[in-house]
Design an enzyme around this catalytic site. Structure first.
Site, mmCIF file in Angstrom:
data_model
loop_
_atom_site.group_PDB
_atom_site.id
_atom_site.type_symbol
_atom_site.label_atom_id
_atom_site.label_comp_id
_atom_site.label_asym_id
_atom_site.label_seq_id
_atom_site.Cartn_x
_atom_site.Cartn_y
_atom_site.Cartn_z
ATOM 1 N N HIS A 72 0.834 -1.236 0.003
ATOM 2 C CA HIS A 72 0.138 -0.123 -0.218
ATOM 3 C C HIS A 72 0.780 1.090 0.080
ATOM 4 O O HIS A 72 1.867 1.244 0.821
ATOM 5 C CB HIS A 72 -0.900 -0.033 1.285
ATOM 6 C CG HIS A 72 -1.957 -1.122 1.212
ATOM 7 N ND1 HIS A 72 -3.298 -0.578 1.481
ATOM 8 C CD2 HIS A 72 -2.030 -2.330 1.037
ATOM 9 C CE1 HIS A 72 -4.155 -1.629 1.263
ATOM 10 N NE2 HIS A 72 -3.236 -2.534 0.999
ATOM 11 N N TYR A 196 -9.260 5.102 7.188
ATOM 12 C CA TYR A 196 -9.640 5.582 8.640
ATOM 13 C C TYR A 196 -10.775 6.542 8.653
ATOM 14 O O TYR A 196 -10.546 7.615 8.059
ATOM 15 C CB TYR A 196 -8.198 5.937 9.152
ATOM 16 C CG TYR A 196 -7.222 4.955 9.504
ATOM 17 C CD1 TYR A 196 -7.156 4.684 10.712
ATOM 18 C CD2 TYR A 196 -6.422 4.500 8.516
ATOM 19 C CE1 TYR A 196 -6.083 3.682 11.111
ATOM 20 C CE2 TYR A 196 -5.426 3.482 8.744
ATOM 21 C CZ TYR A 196 -5.146 3.323 10.187
ATOM 22 O OH TYR A 196 -4.152 2.428 10.343
ATOM 23 N N PRO A 288 -3.728 -0.043 18.878
ATOM 24 C CA PRO A 288 -3.485 -0.555 17.310
ATOM 25 C C PRO A 288 -3.792 0.479 16.283
ATOM 26 O O PRO A 288 -3.667 0.149 15.186
ATOM 27 C CB PRO A 288 -4.808 -1.684 17.133
ATOM 28 C CG PRO A 288 -5.695 -1.393 18.257
ATOM 29 C CD PRO A 288 -5.186 -0.603 19.232
ATOM 30 N N TYR A 380 3.886 6.297 10.065
ATOM 31 C CA TYR A 380 2.868 5.239 9.710
ATOM 32 C C TYR A 380 4.093 4.235 9.037
ATOM 33 O O TYR A 380 3.794 2.914 9.486
ATOM 34 C CB TYR A 380 1.895 5.747 8.716
ATOM 35 C CG TYR A 380 0.947 4.672 8.765
ATOM 36 C CD1 TYR A 380 -0.119 4.742 9.582
ATOM 37 C CD2 TYR A 380 0.728 3.493 7.748
ATOM 38 C CE1 TYR A 380 -1.101 3.750 9.566
ATOM 39 C CE2 TYR A 380 -0.381 2.756 7.757
ATOM 40 C CZ TYR A 380 -1.513 2.710 8.904
ATOM 41 O OH TYR A 380 -2.289 1.850 8.707
#
Length: 384
Positions: A72, A196, A288, A380
């Site tokens: 990704h 998200y 998480p 990230y």
């Protein structure tokens, strides 16, 4: 019985440490409380940072990951009726994430250890840690394993951390006022990248495990149970939280796994005592939202491998002595990022109108400022 490194726990941290040590010519024995089938089927994390992927590939256990993992190069933040893409290829060129289930990493590592003749023992009860300040050893089932070093890779509820004498560790903890309901469904992902979603109804995450299996999470009350969430209710709520942009339709399918995960943060300092070194969830837990748990464990293992290699090759314990300090810099950075992502995207019952409007304003800043988006992307995908 004797080995150089006794490893408690056959999760990703323990198995990877054993394999990396094997590549350096260092012997180890891995002791796992659960059975092999349970360990290989245990559903956990699924987002691998660039550094984690590189480590697995360099260690020779990344062939299936490269073949079946889903790279990704961005994620979407969805709120206020719009989707905003955080483009990794633009913000952090050459780095990305790969979606590949933790249980698949475990399967690959177990296969590699067994193929190499590694000593991995499952269904081992009553492991106890002894003599950490002198000549450490483990006992289990009437047997004794003498070792030079013990690695505690047995998770938050394991025996490693509690074996450290009282008063040595300083514990930092935070419980969040919600949990995640996670599901796996036999349905093709409705998006090519992770979504998200922040809504007034709560947070939702659209993820995936393969081209035919999707992974979803819903923010739920901290005392929620699986029984309270039949399939129809789950799909209705996912649609309400994800179908908030024009043209997006969430496909549904058979749900074959459900679980509720508490949202909490935890750090134990230091991550070592005597000849015991903690790695992964035995030393720290992150919510998480930032996808850091497995990746932090791999980072710990990389540091510990280098320190053990120096120790056994030269007798120098300088890197072992610095292990905790070296790891905790990354751990606390990951804690901050995970806290930031969690507070950015979840609804809190304690928030008033001011707090909710402030949250939206900050989301606007992250998605409109290249520097803010770059900070998110760098954290990230994982800093070197």
């Amino acid at each position: 019985m004797r080995t150089q490194v006794g490893i408690i726990g056959a999760g990703p941290a323990g198995l990877l440490l054993s394999h990396l040590l094997h590549l350096r010519g260092i012997s180890s024995v891995v002791l796992e409380k659960r059975g092999r089938e349970y360990v290989e089927r245990r559903v956990r994390a699924g987002v691998l940072e660039q550094g984690t992927v590189d480590t697995l590939v360099e260690a020779g256990v990344g062939a299936r990951l490269l073949r079946e993992g889903l790279p990704h190069r961005g994620i979407e933040l969805r709120y206020g009726g719009q989707g905003h893409r955080i483009a990794f290829e633009k913000l952090v060129p050459g780095r990305s994430i790969t979606v590949y289930g933790q249980q698949e990493v475990v399967k690959d590592l177990i296969a590699a250890r067994l193929e190499a003749g590694g000593d991995v023992r499952f269904e081992i009860e009553d492991v106890a840690v002894h003599s950490l300040e002198a000549e450490p050893y483990l006992t289990f089932g009437g047997e004794r394993l003498d070792c030079d070093v013990i690695a505690g890779c047995d998770g938050f509820h394991g025996v490693s951390r509690p074996s450290i004498p009282p008063g040595v560790l300083r514990l930092f903890e935070r419980d969040y006022p919600f949990a995640w309901l996670g599901i796996l469904a036999r349905v093709a992902p409705s998006s090519e990248e992770l979504i998200y979603a922040r809504t007034e109804r709560g947070f939702a995450l659209h993820s995936m495990r393969s081209p035919t299996v999707s992974r979803f999470y819903l923010q739920v009350p901290p005392d929620a149970t699986v029984a309270e969430w039949p399939d129809e209710r789950i799909w209705d709520e996912l649609k309400a939280r994800l179908e908030t942009v024009p043209g997006f339709v969430l496909d549904t399918g058979e749900i074959f796994d459900k679980g509720v995960t508490p949202m909490r943060a935890f750090v134990a300092e230091p991550m070592q005592y005597g000849r015991l070194y903690l790695a992964g969830d035995a030393a720290h837990i992150v919510p998480p939202t930032g996808a850091k748990g497995l990746n932090l464990a791999v980072a710990d293992v990389r540091v510990l491998t280098e320190a053990l290699d120096r120790f056994f090759a030269t007798g120098s314990a300088d890197l072992l002595d610095a292990y905790s300090e070296s790891c905790l810099k990354r751990v606390w950075r990951a804690q901050h990022f995970s806290w930031w992502m969690t507070t950015l995207l979840h609804t809190f019952d304690s928030d008033d109108d001011y707090g909710r409007r402030l949250q939206l304003s900050y989301l606007d800043y992250v998605t409109s400022s290249e520097s803010a988006a770059t900070t998110l992307a760098e954290n990230y995908v994982g800093l070197p």
